[in-house]
Design a protein around this motif. Structure first.
Motif, PDB file in Angstrom:
ATOM      1  N   MET A  63       0.447  -1.666   0.563  1.00  0.00           N
ATOM      2  CA  MET A  63      -0.442   0.180   0.367  1.00  0.00           C
ATOM      3  C   MET A  63       0.826   1.175  -0.352  1.00  0.00           C
ATOM      4  O   MET A  63       0.740   2.378  -0.951  1.00  0.00           O
ATOM      5  N   LEU A  64       1.989   1.007   1.002  1.00  0.00           N
ATOM      6  CA  LEU A  64       2.595   2.333   1.071  1.00  0.00           C
ATOM      7  C   LEU A  64       3.394   2.462  -0.519  1.00  0.00           C
ATOM      8  O   LEU A  64       3.968   4.231  -0.992  1.00  0.00           O
ATOM      9  N   GLU A  65       4.076   1.493  -0.997  1.00  0.00           N
ATOM     10  CA  GLU A  65       4.725   1.752  -2.370  1.00  0.00           C
ATOM     11  C   GLU A  65       3.388   1.975  -3.319  1.00  0.00           C
ATOM     12  O   GLU A  65       4.185   2.479  -4.146  1.00  0.00           O
ATOM     13  N   ASN A  66       2.879   1.881  -2.931  1.00  0.00           N
ATOM     14  CA  ASN A  66       1.621   2.269  -4.219  1.00  0.00           C
ATOM     15  C   ASN A  66       1.332   3.535  -3.835  1.00  0.00           C
ATOM     16  O   ASN A  66       1.178   4.214  -5.192  1.00  0.00           O
ATOM     17  N   ALA A  67       1.464   3.671  -2.602  1.00  0.00           N
ATOM     18  CA  ALA A  67       0.591   5.508  -2.176  1.00  0.00           C
ATOM     19  C   ALA A  67       2.032   6.570  -2.990  1.00  0.00           C
ATOM     20  O   ALA A  67       1.958   6.920  -4.132  1.00  0.00           O
ATOM     21  N   THR A  68       3.676   6.223  -2.898  1.00  0.00           N
ATOM     22  CA  THR A  68       4.243   6.705  -3.860  1.00  0.00           C
ATOM     23  C   THR A  68       4.719   6.177  -4.745  1.00  0.00           C
ATOM     24  O   THR A  68       4.859   7.515  -5.057  1.00  0.00           O
ATOM     25  N   LEU A  69       4.255   5.146  -5.694  1.00  0.00           N
ATOM     26  CA  LEU A  69       4.794   4.968  -6.404  1.00  0.00           C
ATOM     27  C   LEU A  69       3.610   6.488  -7.208  1.00  0.00           C
ATOM     28  O   LEU A  69       3.700   7.367  -8.619  1.00  0.00           O
ATOM     29  N   ARG A  70       1.967   5.695  -6.948  1.00  0.00           N
ATOM     30  CA  ARG A  70       1.634   7.657  -7.528  1.00  0.00           C
ATOM     31  C   ARG A  70       1.706   8.697  -7.583  1.00  0.00           C
ATOM     32  O   ARG A  70       1.423   9.252  -8.713  1.00  0.00           O
TER      33      ARG A  70
END
Lengths: 176, 283
Positions: free
Chosen positions: B88-95
Motif C-alpha cells: 500500500m505504501l509503495e503504491n501511494a509513493t509510486l502514485r
C-alpha cells in the motif's frame, strides 16, 4: 460377603455364557472409551489399542479359536464406532487373536497374563496387527508404507504394550 | 461325513481364520458409511453425542498442538499484513511519483535504493541504475517529496548518491515566498540549516525552501524542506533558520535521477574562482 463374591467368581469361571456376555460388555465399553476418551492420552496422533490388549487377554484365557472370534468381533465393533472402513480392524485383530492364541496354555492364563510374558505377547500381536492395519490404511495413499509403519505402527505397538502393563499388574496382584 | 467332521475339528482354527479373513475382506469390499445406511449412522450419531457430552474436558496435548498451529498461522498472517501494508505504501509513493515528470523539464531515470546509511556524518545511498541507464556523476536525485542528493559515482549498473543529509553537501537555496537566498547545510540528525540569510530579510516558520536558480549543480525549484525555526543568531548579522527536510531519508526507497548535468564550462569557471578565493562557498 466373601462367600458371595467367591460364588460369583466361580460362576463366572465355569459358565461360558456369562463369560462371553461379560466379554461383550467389556468390548463395548472399551470401544466407546477408545473413541471418546483416548484422545486425552494421544501422543503425536498415537493411542494405545485397548481392544487389542483385550483380544490378547481373551485369547490367553479362552484359546486361539475364541481369541480369533473375539478379535474379529472387537475389530468389527471398533470399525463401526470409529467410522473406519468396516473390516480393516476386524481383519487385523483376527490375526492378533490368532497370534496370541499360539501362547494359550490351559489352566495357566493367570500366570501368563500376570507376568512380563503378557507384554511380549501383546507386543507381538500389536506388531502384526499394525502391519496388517497400516497396509490396508495406506493402500489408497501415496505415502511410503515403511516410513509410515516405522513412524506410527511401531509407536502404536510400543504404546499398546505399555498400556498392557496395567492388566498385567492387576492380574499379578490378584494372583497373589 | 465323519471324516469331514474330523477334518473340521482338527483344523478348526485354520478354517476359522480363513472364514474370518474372507468375511473381513468382504466387509472391506462393501466399504463405506453410506453402504451400511442408517444403522451405522445411528451408532456414529450416538458416539458423537457421547463425545459432545465430554467435550468440555480439555485435552492438553491437543490444546498445545492447536496453540502451535495458531501461532504459526498468526505469524503467517502478520507477515502477510506487513507485506500488504508495504504494498500500500509503495503504491501511494509510486502514485505520487507519477506526477513528478510535470515538476521538471528533464528526463527522469527511476531507480530503487538498494543500500544506504542515514546515521553517519557522511550519508550515502546506492541505487540500482548506473552508466548503462544514463546515470552520470553530478546528476541530482529527487523523489516525490523533494531533493534527495546528488550522484557522486556511477558504475555500469549502480550509482552512489551523496544525500542531502551529508556534512559535505551544500545547496544553493531560496525561500519560496520571499525569494530570499541562502545556502542549505546539514547539521546532523534531521536538521538542515539555511545559512547566510541577513537578519533584516523576511523568513517565517512554515516557509518552503527550494533549490535556487543560481545553483550550478541542482535544478531550480526542487523542494528542500520547510522552515521549522527562524531566530536571530547571537553576535552575528545573520539569522539561524532551521529547515525540516521534505524527504524522509529513513524510509527512502524509490528515487529519480534527473537526467541533466551542470554546464561544465560554468563548473570549471566556478572551480577556478574557488581556488583563487579560498573560503567562498560555491552555490
Amino acid at each position: 460377603m466373601a462367600t458371595k463374591s467367591s460364588i460369583r467368581s466361580s460362576e463366572f469361571a465355569s459358565n461360558p455364557n456369562i463369560r462371553f456376555v461379560w466379554y461383550g460388555v467389556v468390548a463395548l465399553v472399551l470401544s466407546v472409551v477408545h473413541v471418546v476418551f483416548l484422545r486425552f492420552l494421544e501422543v503425536s496422533s498415537v493411542t494405545p489399542d485397548l481392544l487389542l490388549v483385550f483380544t490378547v487377554w481373551v485369547a490367553l484365557v479362552e484359546g486361539q479359536f475364541t481369541g480369533m472370534i473375539a478379535g474379529f468381533l472387537c475389530g468389527l465393533l471398533f470399525d463401526v464406532v470409529s467410522t473406519d472402513v468396516i473390516g480393516t480392524n476386524a481383519l487385523a485383530k483376527t490375526f492378533a487373536g490368532f497370534i496370541a492364541g499360539y501362547f494359550y496354555r490351559e489352566g495357566f492364563a493367570a500366570e501368563q497374563i500376570g507376568s512380563s510374558r503378557f507384554m511380549f505377547i501383546v507386543a507381538l500381536a500389536a506388531l502384526v496387527h499394525n502391519l496388517i492395519y497400516n497396509f490396508f490404511f495406506l493402500r489408497p495413499m501415496q505415502t511410503s508404507f515403511m516410513m509410515f509403519f516405522l513412524q506410527y505402527g511401531v509407536a502404536s505397538t510400543l504404546y499398546t504394550t505399555t498400556a498392557a502393563v496395567f492388566p498385567m499388574l492387576y492380574t499379578n496382584r490378584k494372583k497373589e | 461325513m465323519r471324516g469331514f467332521i474330523e477334518f473340521v475339528v482338527r483344523f478348526k482354527n485354520a478354517i476359522t481364520l480363513i472364514v474370518l479373513v474372507v468375511m473381513s475382506l468382504s466387509f472391506m469390499s462393501i466399504g463405506n458409511l453410506s453402504d451400511l445406511g442408517g444403522f451405522r449412522a445411528v451408532i456414529v450419531g450416538s458416539i458423537g453425542w457421547i463425545q459432545s457430552v465430554f467435550a468440555w474436558i480439555p485435552n492438553p496435548v491437543a490444546l498445545k498442538a492447536e496453540n502451535t498451529a495458531l501461532r504459526e498461522l498468526n505469524l503467517q498472517l502478520a507477515v502477510e499484513a506487513a507485506r500488504s501494508r508495504q504494498a500500500m505504501l509503495e503504491n501511494a509513493t509510486l502514485r505520487s511519483m507519477l506526477k513528478l515528470p510535470a515538476m521538471t523539464d528533464h528526463r527522469l531515470i527511476a531507480a530503487d535504493v538498494i543500500g544506504k546509511t542515514t546515521t553517519q556524518q557522511r550519508n550515502y545511498a546506492t541505487i540500482n541504475m548506473g552508466r548503462a541507464d544514463g546515470v552520470r556523476e553530478d546528476m541530482s536525485v529527487i523523489n516525490d517529496a523533494g531533493l534527495v542528493g546528488i550522484v557522486i559515482g556511477a558504475s555500469e549498473h549502480f550509482a552512489v548518491l551523496q544525500l542531502l543529509i551529508n556534512r559535505d553537501t551544500r545547496v544553493s537555496a531560496k525561500v519560496q515566498r520571499t525569494r530570499v537566498d541562502g545556502i542549505v547545510q546539514w547539521e546532523g540528525e534531521n536538521i538542515l540549516v539555511l545559512k547566510n540569510v541577513p537578519r533584516t530579510l523576511d523568513v517565517r516558520v512554515g516557509d518552503r525552501i527550494l533549490t535556487s536558480n543560481y545553483s550550478a549543480r541542482y535544478p531550480a525549484n526542487i523542494v528542500i524542506g520547510t522552515v521549522r525555526m527562524a531566530d536571530d543568531e547571537a553576535n552575528t548579522l545573520f539569522r539561524r533558520i532551521v529547515v525540516d527536510p521534505s524527504v524522509n531519508f529513513s524510509t527512502l526507497e524509490q528515487v529519480f535521477v534527473v537526467d541533466a548535468k551542470p554546464n561544465p564550462e560554468r563548473l570549471a569557471l566556478e572551480r577556478r574562482i574557488d581556488e583563487r578565493t579560498p573560503g567562498r562557498i560555491a552555490p
